[in-house]
Design an enzyme around this catalytic site. Structure first.
Site, mmCIF file in Angstrom:
data_model
loop_
_atom_site.group_PDB
_atom_site.id
_atom_site.type_symbol
_atom_site.label_atom_id
_atom_site.label_comp_id
_atom_site.label_asym_id
_atom_site.label_seq_id
_atom_site.Cartn_x
_atom_site.Cartn_y
_atom_site.Cartn_z
ATOM 1 N N TYR A 163 45.255 35.302 -4.488
ATOM 2 C CA TYR A 163 46.565 35.812 -4.061
ATOM 3 C C TYR A 163 47.124 35.037 -2.881
ATOM 4 O O TYR A 163 46.420 34.232 -2.254
ATOM 5 C CB TYR A 163 46.466 37.305 -3.731
ATOM 6 C CG TYR A 163 45.795 37.630 -2.404
ATOM 7 C CD1 TYR A 163 44.424 37.470 -2.228
ATOM 8 C CD2 TYR A 163 46.538 38.088 -1.327
ATOM 9 C CE1 TYR A 163 43.817 37.781 -1.017
ATOM 10 C CE2 TYR A 163 45.940 38.401 -0.104
ATOM 11 C CZ TYR A 163 44.580 38.247 0.043
ATOM 12 O OH TYR A 163 43.992 38.542 1.237
ATOM 13 N N LYS A 199 41.247 32.162 -1.078
ATOM 14 C CA LYS A 199 41.976 33.428 -0.904
ATOM 15 C C LYS A 199 41.853 34.272 -2.169
ATOM 16 O O LYS A 199 42.762 34.312 -3.000
ATOM 17 C CB LYS A 199 43.435 33.156 -0.538
ATOM 18 C CG LYS A 199 44.109 34.338 0.141
ATOM 19 C CD LYS A 199 45.331 33.923 0.889
ATOM 20 C CE LYS A 199 46.156 35.098 1.407
ATOM 21 N NZ LYS A 199 45.497 35.905 2.417
HETATM 22 N N1 PDD Z 1 45.624 38.082 5.116
HETATM 23 N N2 PDD Z 1 41.856 35.602 7.337
HETATM 24 C C1 PDD Z 1 41.846 36.509 6.346
HETATM 25 C C2 PDD Z 1 40.538 37.040 5.874
HETATM 26 C C3 PDD Z 1 43.061 36.946 5.781
HETATM 27 O O1 PDD Z 1 43.047 37.844 4.778
HETATM 28 C C4 PDD Z 1 44.277 36.429 6.287
HETATM 29 C C5 PDD Z 1 45.589 36.844 5.723
HETATM 30 C C6 PDD Z 1 44.232 35.481 7.325
HETATM 31 C C7 PDD Z 1 45.477 34.855 7.887
HETATM 32 O O2 PDD Z 1 46.060 33.995 6.943
HETATM 33 P P1 PDD Z 1 47.617 33.680 6.948
HETATM 34 O O3 PDD Z 1 47.975 33.213 8.318
HETATM 35 O O4 PDD Z 1 47.786 32.605 5.951
HETATM 36 O O5 PDD Z 1 48.310 34.966 6.568
HETATM 37 C C8 PDD Z 1 43.000 35.078 7.820
HETATM 38 C C9 PDD Z 1 46.786 38.469 4.368
HETATM 39 C C10 PDD Z 1 48.032 38.493 5.184
HETATM 40 C C11 PDD Z 1 46.489 39.770 3.645
HETATM 41 O O6 PDD Z 1 45.416 39.836 3.054
HETATM 42 O O7 PDD Z 1 47.337 40.653 3.605
#
Ligand code: PDD
Length: 283
Positions: free
Chosen positions: A32, A146
């Site tokens: 995702y 992700k």
């Molecule tokens: N989460 N680390 C983890 C485990 C995350 O799930 C996320 C983001 C990040 C930060 O990534 P970014 O800056 O690309 O959003 C780091 C998203 C927002 C979520 O699961 O809703």
């Protein structure tokens, strides 16, 4: 927003359905992205599309559309919503397979879902600081992909909540890794530190933007191993993620970091304001 994009069609969000035999549901076999839309524009769209591509190729999930078509679909989602500030969620699962089998059946088609939720950008003065607890990181060793199988992240977040904290700082081999859905930054003596990239955590787009902004406004930022003990000596700590941008941390375990983040010259405040300007920049 009342509609979602599911498998090639715009559908009412309340009646859109996915098969119970979807591998995303059965195995968490899906990837995702979460993207921020500011004034109708997706912030760092190309970086998000590239990371999605990497997640798909690492998991060998077939891409449902070309990059160009995906980009167009995202733009259409924004247009149809009529909402200018929002969060887009995009998920691609490997597809529907019956009977259930770990082994992937050849030729199954991926399932794609896109949703959009309104989200307002907050002024720095409206941001609530976080209290965090350190916990051992028991997640798998490919946190850099992700994937939507997030049960370990959910357990670690909610264990923190159960103990009266907002989130967990995850620790592996005495090193700071990240929080359960955000990356982490520490500031000490005017320098900013963040864990160097590894397979153990997600390489956040917000993290990358913060590092770029540090360069643009001449702040010293260093990517290196960050050790647990450094948490308790830091002047400032904040978490970075697409949904919450930069959230300052006031307390870790029973150690108070205090309200230094509120000071006019705090690094968090400088970067938060710089981040807002970056969001507003025309493409
Ligand atoms: N989460 N680390 C983890 C485990 C995350 O799930 C996320 C983001 C990040 C930060 O990534 P970014 O800056 O690309 O959003 C780091 C998203 C927002 C979520 O699961 O809703």
């Amino acid at each position: 927003m009342d509609i979602v994009f599911l498998n090639g069609k715009w559908q009412d969000k309340n009646s859109a359905v996915v098969s119970v035999f979807d591998r995303g549901f059965m195995f968490g076999d899906s990837v995702y992205e979460v993207m921020a839309v500011h004034k109708g524009r997706i912030h760092e769209k190309q970086a998000h599309l590239s990371r999605l591509q990497r997640s798909l190729s690492s998991t060998k999930i077939k891409s449902p559309y070309s990059r160009k078509k995906l980009s167009l679909l995202l733009e259409q989602t924004i247009e149809k919503s009529g909402i200018s500030n929002s969060i887009i969620y995009l998920q691609v699962s490997r597809g529907v397979q019956f009977p259930r089998d770990h082994k992937i059946e050849l030729g199954i088609e991926p399932t794609i879902l896109i949703t959009l939720t309104e989200k307002k950008f907050l002024d720095w003065s409206q941001i609530e600081p976080l209290s965090l607890i350190t916990q051992a990181d028991f997640r798998w060793a490919r946190g850099d992909i992700k994937v939507s199988s997030l049960i370990a992240n959910v357990m670690l977040r909610n264990e923190a909540v159960r103990k009266g904290y907002d989130d967990s700082i995850l620790i592996r081999n005495e090193r700071v890794i990240e929080a359960t859905s955000a990356n982490i930054f520490l500031a000490k003596g005017g320098t900013i530190y963040t864990p160097k990239k590894s397979r153990f955590f997600l390489h956040g787009i917000t993290r990358q933007t913060v590092l770029r902004l540090c360069e643009e406004i001449d702040l010293q930022a260093v990517e290196r191993d960050v050790f647990k003990d450094e948490i308790f000596e830091a002047d400032e700590i904040w978490l970075s993620s697409t949904g919450n941008i930069l959230r300052p941390v006031r307390k870790v375990n029973d150690h108070s970091i205090g309200d230094k983040y509120l000071l006019k010259n705090s690094l968090w405040r400088k970067l938060y304001q710089q981040y807002h300007q970056d969001l507003c920049k025309a493409v």
